[in-house]
Write an enzyme that holds these catalytic residues in place. Structure first.
Site, PDB file in Angstrom:
ATOM      1  N   ASP A 105      -9.680  31.579 -40.644  1.00 52.99           N
ATOM      2  CA  ASP A 105      -8.540  30.927 -39.997  1.00 52.99           C
ATOM      3  C   ASP A 105      -8.955  29.685 -39.209  1.00 52.99           C
ATOM      4  OD1 ASP A 105      -6.539  32.739 -40.825  1.00 52.99           O
ATOM      5  OD2 ASP A 105      -7.174  34.147 -39.277  1.00 52.99           O
ATOM      6  N   ASN A 125      10.569   6.123  -2.636  1.00 52.08           N
ATOM      7  CA  ASN A 125      10.118   4.728  -2.584  1.00 52.08           C
ATOM      8  C   ASN A 125      11.307   3.772  -2.570  1.00 52.08           C
ATOM      9  OD1 ASN A 125       7.465   5.437  -2.530  1.00 52.08           O
ATOM     10  ND2 ASN A 125       6.960   4.748  -4.584  1.00 52.08           N
ATOM     11  N   ASP A 175       0.364  35.247 -37.594  1.00 44.48           N
ATOM     12  CA  ASP A 175      -0.143  36.402 -38.337  1.00 44.48           C
ATOM     13  C   ASP A 175       0.775  37.594 -38.122  1.00 44.48           C
ATOM     14  OD1 ASP A 175      -2.327  35.296 -39.510  1.00 44.48           O
ATOM     15  OD2 ASP A 175      -3.744  35.893 -37.967  1.00 44.48           O
ATOM     16  N   VAL A 190       0.836  -1.206   0.000  1.00 44.87           N
ATOM     17  CA  VAL A 190       0.000   0.000   0.000  1.00 44.87           C
ATOM     18  C   VAL A 190       0.868   1.252   0.000  1.00 44.87           C
ATOM     19  CG1 VAL A 190      -1.625   1.352   1.378  1.00 44.87           C
ATOM     20  CG2 VAL A 190      -1.993  -1.102   1.052  1.00 44.87           C
ATOM     21  N   ALA A 191       1.939   1.230   0.771  1.00 45.38           N
ATOM     22  CA  ALA A 191       2.794   2.407   0.880  1.00 45.38           C
ATOM     23  C   ALA A 191       3.501   2.728  -0.431  1.00 45.38           C
ATOM     24  CB  ALA A 191       3.818   2.198   1.980  1.00 45.38           C
ATOM     25  N   GLU A 212      -0.556   6.619  -4.912  1.00 44.87           N
ATOM     26  CA  GLU A 212      -1.961   6.997  -4.887  1.00 44.87           C
ATOM     27  C   GLU A 212      -2.190   8.493  -5.116  1.00 44.87           C
ATOM     28  OE1 GLU A 212       0.050   7.463  -1.190  1.00 44.87           O
ATOM     29  OE2 GLU A 212      -0.407   5.581  -2.209  1.00 44.87           O
ATOM     30  N   GLU A 254      12.696   3.671   0.860  1.00 40.42           N
ATOM     31  CA  GLU A 254      11.886   2.871   1.777  1.00 40.42           C
ATOM     32  C   GLU A 254      12.061   1.376   1.525  1.00 40.42           C
ATOM     33  OE1 GLU A 254       8.228   6.160   2.009  1.00 40.42           O
ATOM     34  OE2 GLU A 254       8.078   4.383   0.724  1.00 40.42           O
ATOM     35  N   ASP A 277       5.314  13.618   1.577  1.00 42.51           N
ATOM     36  CA  ASP A 277       5.241  13.111   0.209  1.00 42.51           C
ATOM     37  C   ASP A 277       4.376  14.016  -0.662  1.00 42.51           C
ATOM     38  OD1 ASP A 277       5.059  11.694  -2.107  1.00 42.51           O
ATOM     39  OD2 ASP A 277       4.579   9.780  -1.201  1.00 42.51           O
TER      40      ASP A 277
END
Length: 949
Positions: free
Chosen positions: A670, A732, A354, A307-308, A312, A735, A765
């Site tokens: 145009d 990440n 232009d 999950v970490a 997300e 970790e 984070d």
């Protein structure tokens, strides 16, 4: 008198209203339409218009009903990642309920997972709510206007002020703002694609037609459609929800909001990362269970790690970054209608621009008049009729004809101008075409009263200007009603070819080859000065219904008028910035080549002695391969005397070569090129409604400098997305690596718990990542080549930098963990979760990640430039987010309540010093890498001679 059908009546019974109003307005002769709709050819009186608006309401469609706040919030929990986290939280709560005895750590993990869901839902909700409010406020910056007759006076007002009975004036390029019955039409045609799906232009007439379906009536125009050519006058018979467009609007369901390709790419990448996280969690579970770890505890830990590691917050962070880019561009006068355009701007390689209004100030000023073989100076600048024309009598007839052959109006300063000194309302302005406005000013300087001249020779017919023949003609009658004369103005080359005589000092002479050559030489000489040149001519005609061929043949040339539109002072710097950024600038204009080249040299688009100049005639002679060859030449390129079809073809040819093309435009013609371009850029101030609708970006100030600023911000947005990707994924690694190292080293416990990892996600984070999304553009962002459209977001460069920074962080936290463990002298097998040394070690790991992330955020702020050059304090939000994360970590370390929750211990000052040293080491390593890149791989200016890449 027929009862007036109000919008309220029609909205209550739309079908019946269409049947009742349809046959009424379409079958009546033009003269009877006014009586049927309770109005007059002079339009409504101001008091009557106010009363009708109070009764009928504003002329606007009902706004889509916004979702209730609780529904918007609930929608945040239906995201894929939110569902994954909710399921994980539910499983963890279930495990806690089934455990005997129950482990409070399992409960804390379940609550922490749920906390991550709530935090990201809150951020997503806040971003969506803010984006809706921003979109509403930005749309109000480009209001739709229309031209209306009120009390016999032609006025410009917001389209929402229209009421049934209003008499509106329509010209090519206008968006129709209400359902109207035409009472006059001069070669008018409309595009009904919004209602019928047919994109071909459909002719319109003011004559009555037989009863039938309202949408098939050729004497009616409808809200949501566009005037493609010609001009017309019409009477409004339905507004707002009572229109045919309003009926369709009510029936149509709101389409779901589509994600941009960039968002889809990020979401796909996030899903792959989520799959990798699941695989890593499974590996950890498979390794630790055979090593003797408890089954349930190991499963809960592996679940927490998975999950970490799920990104997300990535989709929400992406949306916030794009929304910030949109708001920044709006502050720089660039209204972006699609988020995708923000990112696409960063890869623009060619700008087809232009000239008038974009590179210049769009305030045409007549400076020279040539008539009868003599040139006359005109003094004064701008639209204020202050100045004089030398030898007025010699040019009087030329300026009279040119002034009467047009539809513009010169508006004096409003009476309340002094009350609004900074509103831009204080000066003279032109309602209509700016070139025609310049002719009106010149006529006034010559002492002409055009209102009196119009009364003496009223207009009885008109053949509107179009881009093919480049002419406009009007037919005027004499007071006796027996003689008529056609007045014609337009491009000198086109008009000269239709002339057989010339007015030479008050008498008509045959236009001999010698005189024709003198006219051409004079035209070239004026154009070489950067002047836009118009010619004017006249001829007697048989009557008010004369054909266009009769009105525009056998003409007597009256002379030439040269006018100047000064370049905008800020454009030169913007052109230089685009050159340095590797963006090729191609001028695409309908003007004379000499005029175009003179302006291009003034603003820096042309620097070579002999640029490549391609006219519309030459383009017609080139096949696709030959055109590709011309575009591939490493020279400066000017496209002159081109039509909308030419512009569209050039855009397609550039795209065929792999270029990312931005196109500017302001007219209805145009619109095809604006839609087909990668980035269509319309003019907000001078552009037509059709052009603004076709474009994805609107320049509120019409300046090319705003395009350069938007490209700079677009590049910055893409860079910022990459910055927070590196930031998110590098931690990440920090970790994950200690967990893998401890697992394979045989240490019985983990260096960081799942609850601690989730705390990092919550505290250090998301907020820094959002702050990185708001990072200002780097100083050298416009010194780099455009990004390839095939380049992936998570490229090899991004991956390498992520591994570099993540590896340093991982090394640092592994060192502090195992150093603390070994310094205690306790064998691995004797460590338990309640061991004080172990709790200090995992606290140092968590604090080490948080502190290193603070320095990591500073490091990723730039790609190559030193962070010290842009200033450590230049992004205060990032510093605040980093300090918040460190403050939260300190609370987790020292507060007894949080120590219990996260299983941490208080750290000594020496511990913080060691962790800070590792953070400084990370920043120093990244600064060294940037220094090496700057020295061994310098970014050289990508704009080569000629402006090509």
């Amino acid at each position: 008198m027929t009862q007036l059908l109000t919008p309220g009546d029609r909205s209550r019974r739309p079908a019946a209203a269409a049947e009742a109003a349809g046959p009424l307005v379409q079958t009546l002769p033009p003269g009877e339409v006014f009586a049927a709709l309770d109005t007059s050819p002079r339009g409504l009186a101001a008091t009557d218009a106010v009363a009708r608006r109070d009764r009928c309401g504003p002329n606007e469609l009902p706004r889509a009903r916004r979702r209730r706040v609780w529904r918007q919030l609930a929608a945040q929990f239906r995201d894929l990642f939110a569902i994954v986290l909710l399921v994980a939280s539910a499983i963890t709560f279930l495990i806690y309920a089934l455990q005997q005895p129950r482990d409070v750590g399992t409960f804390r993990l379940a609550v922490a997972i749920l906390g991550v869901v709530v935090l990201n839902a809150s951020i997503g909700f806040a971003q969506e709510y803010s984006a809706e409010r921003t979109a509403q406020s930005l749309q109000a910056m480009v209001p739709h206007t229309c031209r209306v007759l009120r009390d016999g006076e032609r006025q410009e007002m917001p389209a929402r002020e229209l009421v049934p009975g209003d008499v509106v004036v329509l010209e090519a390029g206008d968006a129709v703002s209400a359902d109207c019955r035409l009472v006059e039409a001069h070669e008018a045609s409309v595009n009904n694609a919004a209602l019928t799906g047919e994109s071909d232009a459909v002719g319109r007439s003011g004559d009555p037609v037989a009863a039938g379906p309202l949408l098939e009536a050729r004497n009616c125009v409808f809200m949501g459609t566009d005037v493609i050519a010609g001009s017309a006058k019409a009477v409004v018979f339905a507004t707002g929800a009572a229109t045919e467009f309003g009926r369709i609007f009510r029936l149509a369901a709101a389409a779901p909001r589509q994600k941009t390709p960039l968002q889809l790419q990020v979401a796909s990448m996030a899903r792959r990362v989520a799959g990798a996280a699941l695989a890593i969690g499974a590996v950890l579970f498979a390794v630790r269970v055979p090593a003797g770890q408890p089954f349930v505890a190991t499963f809960v830990f592996a679940l927490g790690v998975m999950v970490a590691l799920v990104p997300e917050g990535l989709p929400a962070t992406l949306s916030v970054s794009l929304a910030i880019g949109v708001r920044r561009m709006a502050r720089r006068h660039a209204l972006v209608k699609k988020l995708l355009a923000v990112e696409a701007l960063g890869s623009t390689t060619v700008v087809c621009t232009d000239k008038t209004g974009t590179l210049t100030q769009a305030e045409m000023t007549v400076t020279r008049v040539w008539a009868g073989g003599e040139s006359h100076a005109v003094s004064g600048v701008g639209y204020a009729p202050v100045g004089e024309v030398s030898d007025r009598l010699s040019v009087r007839e030329l300026l009279r004809v040119a002034g009467l052959c047009g539809n513009a109006r010169l508006l004096p300063p409003p009476s309340d101008a002094g009350r609004y000194p900074h509103s831009g309302r204080g000066g003279w302005r032109v309602l209509g075409d700016t070139t025609e406005g310049a002719l009106l000013v010149a006529a006034a300087k010559a002492g002409l009263d055009l209102a009196a001249e119009e009364a003496a020779a009223p207009r009885v017919g008109e053949h509107p200007f179009d881009s093919v023949r480049k002419l406009m003609s009007t037919v005027h009658g004499a007071p006796d009603g027996d003689t008529y004369c056609a007045y014609v103005k337009g491009a000198p080359q086109e008009l000269l070819a239709r002339c057989t005589g010339i007015d030479w000092k008050g008498e008509r002479r045959p236009l001999t080859e010698e005189l024709r050559a003198e006219v051409v030489a004079t035209n070239d000489e004026l154009a070489s000065r950067g002047l836009r040149v118009l010619a004017a001519a006249r001829r007697p005609v048989t009557g008010p219904g004369c054909t266009q061929d009769e009105a525009e043949s056998g003409l007597t040339l009256l002379g030439l008028i040269g006018m100047l539109d000064p370049p905008r002072p800020e454009v030169s710097d913007a052109v230089d910035a685009c050159r340095n950024a590797g963006i090729r600038i191609v001028m695409v204009t309908g003007d004379h080549p000499l005029t175009a080249e003179a302006v291009a040299r003034r603003v820096g688009i042309v620097r070579q002695t002999a640029p490549t100049v391609v006219t519309g005639t030459r383009l017609d002679a080139l096949d696709d391969n030959a055109l590709d060859g011309v575009l591939a030449e490493p020279t400066e390129l000017l496209l002159c005397r081109v039509s909308p079809e030419h512009k569209m073809r050039v855009v397609t040819a550039f795209q065929r070569r792999g270029e990312v093309v931005a196109v500017t435009g302001d007219g209805a013609n145009d619109a095809p090129a604006l839609k087909h371009a990668d980035i269509g850029v319309a003019m907000g101030a001078s552009g037509t409604d059709v052009a603004r609708e076709a474009a994805v970006m609107v320049l509120l100030d019409d300046s090319f400098a705003s395009i350069a600023a938007a490209v700079r911000l677009g590049r910055s947005v893409y860079q910022n997305i990459r910055k927070f990707l590196i930031y998110l994924f590098s931690h990440n690694i920090a970790e994950l690596v200690p967990i893998l190292a401890a697992t394979f080293a045989g240490f019985p416990l983990v260096p960081i718990t799942a609850v601690q990892i989730l705390a990092i996600d919550l505290g250090s984070d998301v907020l820094p990542a959002l702050a990185l999304g708001a990072e200002p553009p780097e100083p050298d962002v416009m010194d780099r080549p455009p990004r390839s459209r095939r380049e992936r977001l998570f490229s090899a460069t991004v991956l390498g930098r992520t591994l570099f920074l993540g590896g340093i962080q991982a090394l640092g936290v592994c060192v502090v963990f195992f150093w603390h463990i070994h310094a205690s002298g306790i064998p691995y097998s004797h460590f338990t979760e309640d061991n004080a040394v172990y709790r200090e070690a995992i606290t140092m790991v968590q604090a080490g990640i948080v502190v290193s992330q603070f320095f990591n955020a500073l490091a990723v702020r730039t790609d190559r430039q030193s962070v010290f050059r842009i200033g450590l304090l230049s992004n205060p939000w990032l510093l605040a987010a980093g300090c918040f994360g460190i403050g939260l970590m300190a609370a987790i370390s020292y507060l007894p309540v949080l120590q219990t929750v996260f299983h941490t211990a208080p750290l000594a000052a020496a511990d913080w010093a060691v962790l800070t040293a590792f953070g400084v080491l990370l920043l120093a390593a990244e600064e060294t890498r940037k220094w090496w890149l700057r020295r061994h791989r310098p970014v050289r200016p990508v704009g080569r001679k000629g402006g090509e890449r």
